[in-house]
Write a protein that holds these residues in place. Sequence first.
Motif, PDB file in Angstrom:
ATOM      1  N   SER A 230       4.031  12.316   3.674  1.00 17.81           N
ATOM      2  CA  SER A 230       4.988  12.782   2.892  1.00 17.81           C
ATOM      3  C   SER A 230       5.802  14.008   3.650  1.00 17.81           C
ATOM      4  O   SER A 230       6.570  14.680   3.143  1.00 17.81           O
TER       5      SER A 230
ATOM      6  N   LYS B 177       2.201   9.695  -5.794  1.00 18.60           N
ATOM      7  CA  LYS B 177       2.510  11.157  -5.387  1.00 18.60           C
ATOM      8  C   LYS B 177       3.795  11.507  -5.997  1.00 18.60           C
ATOM      9  O   LYS B 177       3.975  12.599  -6.540  1.00 18.60           O
TER      10      LYS B 177
ATOM     11  N   THR C 253      -4.202   8.760  10.374  1.00 15.31           N
ATOM     12  CA  THR C 253      -4.045   9.194   9.284  1.00 15.31           C
ATOM     13  C   THR C 253      -3.892  10.586   9.172  1.00 15.31           C
ATOM     14  O   THR C 253      -3.754  11.395   7.918  1.00 15.31           O
TER      15      THR C 253
ATOM     16  N   GLN D 260       0.995   4.137  -2.769  1.00 15.91           N
ATOM     17  CA  GLN D 260       0.646   5.649  -2.698  1.00 15.91           C
ATOM     18  C   GLN D 260       2.037   6.559  -3.053  1.00 15.91           C
ATOM     19  O   GLN D 260       1.465   7.639  -3.423  1.00 15.91           O
TER      20      GLN D 260
ATOM     21  N   ILE E 286       0.811  -1.048  -0.017  1.00 13.61           N
ATOM     22  CA  ILE E 286      -0.062   0.085  -0.193  1.00 13.61           C
ATOM     23  C   ILE E 286       0.970   1.161   0.193  1.00 13.61           C
ATOM     24  O   ILE E 286       0.614   2.193  -0.752  1.00 13.61           O
TER      25      ILE E 286
ATOM     26  N   TYR F 255       1.563   7.057  10.134  1.00 10.14           N
ATOM     27  CA  TYR F 255       0.251   7.305   9.078  1.00 10.14           C
ATOM     28  C   TYR F 255      -0.713   6.387   9.506  1.00 10.14           C
ATOM     29  O   TYR F 255      -2.098   6.498   9.602  1.00 10.14           O
TER      30      TYR F 255
END
Length: 200
Positions: free
Chosen positions: A185, A69, A180, A65, A61, A176
């Motif tokens: 980042s 990004k 969340t 992600q 996952i 995270y």
Amino acid sequence: MTEVNFSARAYCKIMLHAAKYPHLAVNGLLLGAKASESPTKVLDAVPLFHQCLHVTPMAEIALIQVEAKAAREGLQIIGYYAAAENFYDNSLEKAPGARIADKIAENVSGAVFGVIDNRAVSINMRYPALKVWQNRESRWSKVQRCTVEDSKNTFDAVSSLLQRGAMKELNDFDNYLDNTENDWSNAHLNRDLPQILSMY
């Protein structure tokens, strides 16, 4: 001569991640430009885990992600970094989560593998606390030269950040997954780093 250059941003985030969890193994991803350059330039780093560093559904996952990004920013995953739990384990063979690095190397020519030299992470850094390998012809070869952008100022900035406990502000993907609202980042750090670096 093979050389890998780390941006100030990438280097700072890697060192902060290692310093935040000095008692644990950590890992993360290295991002660079899509066009291959010589020397290879690591432009950013994404801290992944400090608990389970092996290939798991959470790692998959995270990779999806981060890849999405990075693509939006014109970057791609070009490598992997890790620090072993044991203070003296600073070699490729002892690096945790090497399967992730091998998977990246299957898809990226010249993938980079950085191992944090735990003994060199300090509040008085004078040389890169990284040992670096690059994947050539399906095997990892030690990089002859690892450099850090604007090294003296970057090392001074990292030392200052470590002294003031800035590692607590860094979020990895484990943070995270716990909450969340923790931004993996680290946009806040990306925003503040240029100003911090300009002070040195």
